[in-house]
Design an enzyme around this catalytic site. Structure first.
Site, mmCIF file in Angstrom:
data_model
loop_
_atom_site.group_PDB
_atom_site.id
_atom_site.type_symbol
_atom_site.label_atom_id
_atom_site.label_comp_id
_atom_site.label_asym_id
_atom_site.label_seq_id
_atom_site.Cartn_x
_atom_site.Cartn_y
_atom_site.Cartn_z
ATOM 1 N N SER A 1 -10.635 -3.517 4.581
ATOM 2 C CA SER A 1 -9.329 -2.913 4.445
ATOM 3 C C SER A 1 -8.870 -2.482 5.756
ATOM 4 O O SER A 1 -9.766 -2.293 6.698
ATOM 5 C CB SER A 1 -9.334 -1.867 3.472
ATOM 6 O OG SER A 1 -7.943 -1.103 3.313
ATOM 7 N N GLY B 1 1.124 -0.472 5.009
ATOM 8 C CA GLY B 1 1.411 -1.376 6.261
ATOM 9 C C GLY B 1 0.517 -2.318 6.776
ATOM 10 O O GLY B 1 0.520 -3.247 7.516
ATOM 11 N N THR C 1 0.981 -1.186 0.135
ATOM 12 C CA THR C 1 -0.095 -0.061 0.015
ATOM 13 C C THR C 1 0.863 1.280 0.023
ATOM 14 O O THR C 1 2.115 1.088 0.379
ATOM 15 C CB THR C 1 -0.867 -0.065 1.372
ATOM 16 O OG1 THR C 1 -1.539 -1.337 1.512
ATOM 17 C CG2 THR C 1 -1.793 1.011 1.345
#
Ligand code: GLY
Length: 583
Positions: free
Chosen positions: A465, A486, A394
């Site tokens: 998410s 992370g 990400t």
């Protein structure tokens, strides 16, 4: 000898004192005083007045800044940066993934969130990643065509631009096309990122063609890295908008690749994909308001939940990163992640008791179980009893413009380089976001997170998410915008930047630089970064915490603090290549 050394030292000292005096007292008379927050610290932010882009890669951040300088607003610059990172930062910048963009519009005094998280294809089944023995097939869920969710990034960036941008698409996407077409010199960071994934990239001929030399190694530092097919995909988007990606040639190339390699994303999946505008979550924290991501991200809920638990404690009195402070932080983290495992999923498909989870009352109830000096073993913590009153690698960048608008955006392919599978003819990598679903509820995912039925696979559903683009507001205006990559670590990383800024009054560079800790309920391990002292660790262990120090860092924030008309930017020094572009 002694004297001849001493004289220059004295001179140097005098010169240094003079310089210090001049730098703190010289006035040209026309400058505005930049009130540098906590100047007396080892870490200093970059400062800007009219615009700032903070991101993981320099060329893309500078592109965002050039859009601001050319009269664009923060949304234009964020979209330009998002497209540019798809070219310059292929490990996580993307067209084939998804994410969340949090926008503050100053004139309208409005905060809104664009959810462009991937969706499960229509052909997805709840047990599609289980082998014959019922175990999760890790290679299928991480590195196969089935691992890909329907990409949301193009729809998300275009929808932000259409609704809130001020410049035409062809203007904001043009710099990315140019970079892809003409290439750019490979930086140390890009070489390192590709090198560390070269073995896996080599397994997919198309990815190898795009990212590796003929000897299957990373392109050398300084060599020119061109991506002609990606440039063509970007040009189709520039000309046709979302139809340049979700229909026509790009869609055809994606579905042909799926058909030939056992994937299930089809033209209907692509055609029906839509980014969704959602109201962000809000809750007060002392004199501030925290604004963050709603489901299908768990980030906002748990950041707020932990802040609620910590709010009434004398955190400042405990002192930053003392054993007592880390103890309370850890205990709040365990309780939040325990709830994540049960309640969180895509709220368009399952009921997520959001209001209850972020309420102060609920925090009081679960906070009661925290002992001041003893760790609660994770096995003794269960998801709290939420009383519902209702009938579920990400990257990040942050932008601020001179109009007071702020954008903070996290997007991803999931793993670094996603599934490591590229779609022939498009230059784009497939995400492996299906791995963020609970392939088998109760079994740990790639981040060790345990998730429940609320996050089970359903066609069209968005996987849960942890992405947490977040703002802290004071008197209705943003004073901090931040976020991080992370996976599961994102949430605790953002929490600590908020606490360091708002409770410990640190400037944003210091707030980002402090050593961080992470606990996610299961496994029952308190991860601490180097920099948390050995004595502190001893005390934490005496309290019953299972401490693991590792050289691996936690998160990588890209943040802007706003104060008195000035912008203060900090790119996290934990990884190479980040940049603050400002003017
Ligand atoms: N793929 C990581 C996340 O969305 O949290």
């Amino acid at each position: 000898m002694f004297n001849s050394h001493k004289a220059p030292v004295k001179k140097l000292l005098a010169a240094t004192l003079l310089l210090t005096f001049l730098s703190s007292n010289t006035s040209t008379g026309d400058e505005e005083k930049a009130p540098i927050i906590n100047y007396k610290t080892r870490f200093l932010p970059e400062i800007g007045k009219n615009g700032m882009v903070v991101g993981p890669e320099k060329l893309a951040a500078e592109i965002g800044l050039s859009i601001l300088k050319d009269g664009g607003n923060a949304i234009d610059a964020a979209v330009a940066t998002g497209f540019a990172l798809a070219v310059t930062y292929p490990r996580a910048g993307n067209l084939g993934g998804g994410g969340f963009m949090l926008i503050h519009r100053q004139k309208e005094n409005q905060q809104t969130l664009i959810d462009y998280r991937e969706t499960a294809p229509l052909g997805a089944q709840s047990d599609m990643f289980l082998d014959e023995s019922g175990k999760v097939d890790r290679s299928r869920i991480y590195f196969s065509h089935l691992a890909a969710g329907v990409p949301g990034t193009v729809a998300g960036l275009l929808s932000a631009l259409e609704r809130y941008g001020s410049l035409p698409l062809e203007v904001v996407i043009k710099p990315a096309i140019k970079l892809a077409l003409e290439g750019f010199p490979v930086s140390y960071a890009l070489n390192y990122e590709i090198k560390s994934r070269a073995k896996r990239l080599a397994e997919n001929p198309e990815a190898a063609k795009l990212f590796l030399t003929t000897e299957k190694s990373a392109p050398p530092i300084g060599s020119i890295f061109k991506q002609g097919e990606l440039a063509n995909t970007l040009m189709r988007i520039s000309e046709k908008g979302r139809d340049g990606f979700y229909r026509g040639l790009t869609a055809q190339l994606i579905t042909e690749e799926m058909d030939s390699a056992g994937g299930i994303i089809n033209s209907k999946d692509l055609d029906r994909y839509a980014a969704i505008e959602r109201a962000p979550l809000r809750q007060t924290f002392r004199d501030y308001e925290i604004v963050s991501t709603p489901p299908p991200s768990s980030g906002g809920i748990h950041i707020i939940q932990m802040l609620n638990i910590l709010e009434e404690l004398d955190l400042k009195g405990m002192r930053l990163n003392s054993a007592k402070y880390i103890h309370y932080l850890t205990e709040s983290m365990k309780r939040a992640y325990a709830d994540r495992s049960k309640y969180l999923g895509d709220s368009d498909f399952v009921h997520v008791p959001v209001t209850e989870l972020i309420s102060k009352k609920y925090a009081k109830t679960i906070g009661k179980g925290i002992s001041p000096d003893k760790a609660s073993p994770s096995k003794t913590i269960s998801p709290g009893d939420v009383q519902s009153h209702e009938s579920p690698d990400t990257t990040h960048f942050t932008v601020a413009d001179r109009f007071g608008n702020v954008v903070t955006n996290t997007y991803t392919l999931n793993f670094s380089f996603g599934s490591h599978i590229a779609v022939p003819g498009t230059g784009l990598l497939l995400n492996n976001e299906m791995a963020d679903f609970a392939a088998r509820p109760g079994v740990a995912n790639a981040y060790g997170l345990i998730e429940g039925q609320a996050n089970g696979i359903v066609p069209g559903k968005r996987p849960l998410s942890s992405m947490s683009p977040t703002m802290a507001m004071q008197n209705g205006s943003p004073i901090l915008a931040t976020g991080s990559p992370g996976g599961s670590i994102i949430i605790t990383t953002v929490l600590q930047v908020i606490l360091n800024s708002l409770v410990f009054d640190m400037n944003i560079a210091s707030a980002a630089a402090q050593p961080r800790v992470h606990h996610q309920w299961l496994p029952d391990t308190l991860r601490v970064e180097p920099g948390i002292g050995p004595d502190t660790i001893d005390i934490l262990e005496q309290m019953g915490h299972n401490v693991a120090t590792s050289s691996r860092t936690l998160g990588r924030t890209q943040s802007i603090a706003l104060k008195d008309g000035w912008l203060y930017g900090a790119t996290d020094s934990r990884r190479a290549g980040g940049h603050v572009a400002s003017y």
